[in-house]
Write a protein that holds these residues in place. Structure first.
Motif: not given
Length: 343
Positions: A42, A69, A72, A119-120, A188
């Motif tokens: 990350l 995060v 995932l 992620a997310n 990101r």
């Protein structure tokens, strides 16, 4: 007797060989599959403060501690990018501010495999199950995401990411021939604009509106091929934060440094607007209870902003020169934003 014994011995040995081969065959591990230890690295130091959320006046705030995060999703596919076969698709919930995540995936077939991490996904209002991925592949192998929500998920202010965070993604491809370790670097998927408004006048000012030009797009590729990889057909719009009430003291009672707001954050998809025949859309306008400052270009020599970067922008309100702007683009991290002072 010797002849009969010879036949018996030959039959016994043949049976022994067949039995041995059969027994060994039952214990042989298939040679066309292997185990992969997958690590998700990350970005930055996500071990951010977990104390009370620091608010600026009003609701236009920095939300750095919510950029970590939360969930995932790990996906493994085989075959060419345009027609992937999904071999593995699992979502992990309940994650918070991790530095790295490691898991083991067994029984993956040998050959060319691709490993993906998202992620997310909740921050985009989508679930990347097998059906969603497969239907998207027909449109674009990089998983094009188009934000059709009303209101849109991004651009977003600090308070908007508190619940679901921000999207991140990464991928890598390997040739699997045996048990091995694989690492995915996670990035990101959005750009962060970190604004600080400074008051260089003697009297307090109250910020009531911040407006930005039309550089906020409505789509992006989940998995990019290039550093700047934006899809065609993006619809760009501006963004205005009004109904603010952020008071910045004057310099009269300041001790040393000029008074300023806390960091005011906005998040948006990678952007590359076409303004070859017009003015730059990278503008900011401010409005206080006493003055309206017309929009000014803050990135005159910039044509785009790529994901996983942070745009640090300072707007300095003066008595005689209106608003002065200064900005830098840096790698995104979760440390307090330091905007360089005016020369």
């Amino acid at each position: 007797m010797r002849k009969n014994f010879s036949h018996i011995t030959q039959a016994f040995m043949t049976g022994l060989v067949l039995w041995t081969f059969s027994s060994c065959e039952e214990n042989i591990t298939p040679e066309n599959s292997s185990e992969v230890q997958l690590s998700i690295d990350l970005p930055g130091n996500l071990d951010v403060e977990t104390g009370p959320w620091t608010k600026a006046d009003g609701d236009y705030v920095d939300a750095s501690q919510y950029e970590g995060v939360r969930t995932l999703r790990i996906i493994v596919t085989s075959g060419p990018a345009e027609s992937r076969t999904i071999l593995y698709n699992q979502k992990i919930d309940g994650l918070e501010n991790l530095i790295t995540y490691t898991t083991t995936i067994p029984d993956l077939p040998h050959g060319s495999l691709s490993f993906y991490a998202i992620a997310n996904e909740e921050s985009l209002g989508i679930e990347y199950n097998d059906e969603t991925i497969t239907s998207n592949l027909a449109e674009n192998h990089k998983l094009l995401f188009t934000d059709n929500a009303d209101p849109k998920h991004f651009p977003a202010r600090g308070p908007d990411i508190v619940k679901n965070g921000i999207p991140m993604s990464g991928y890598t491809s390997v040739e699997l021939t045996g048990d091995r370790s694989v690492t995915i670097d996670l990035y990101r998927s959005v750009v962060k604009l970190a604004l600080v408004v400074e008051n260089a006048t003697n009297s307090p000012v109250t910020l009531r509106k911040v407006s930005f030009g039309e550089f906020f797009g409505d789509r992006y590729y989940m998995f990019r091929d290039l550093t700047l990889d934006v899809p065609d057909g993006i619809l760009y719009t501006g963004m205005t934060y009004d109904n603010l009430s952020i008071t910045i003291p004057g310099t009269q009672n300041a001790d040393g440094e000029e008074p300023q707001t806390q960091t005011l954050s906005a998040y948006f998809y990678p952007t590359h607007p076409d303004f070859t025949e017009g003015n730059s859309p990278f503008t900011i306008g401010l409005e206080t209870y006493n003055n309206i400052y017309k929009p000014l270009v803050f990135a005159s020599n910039t044509a785009y902003f790529i994901r996983n970067t942070q745009v640090n922008l300072r707007a300095r309100i003066t008595t005689t020169m209106g608003v002065q702007l200064d900005f830098t683009v840096l790698g995104w991290d979760d440390r307090p934003v330091t905007v360089p002072p005016f020369e």
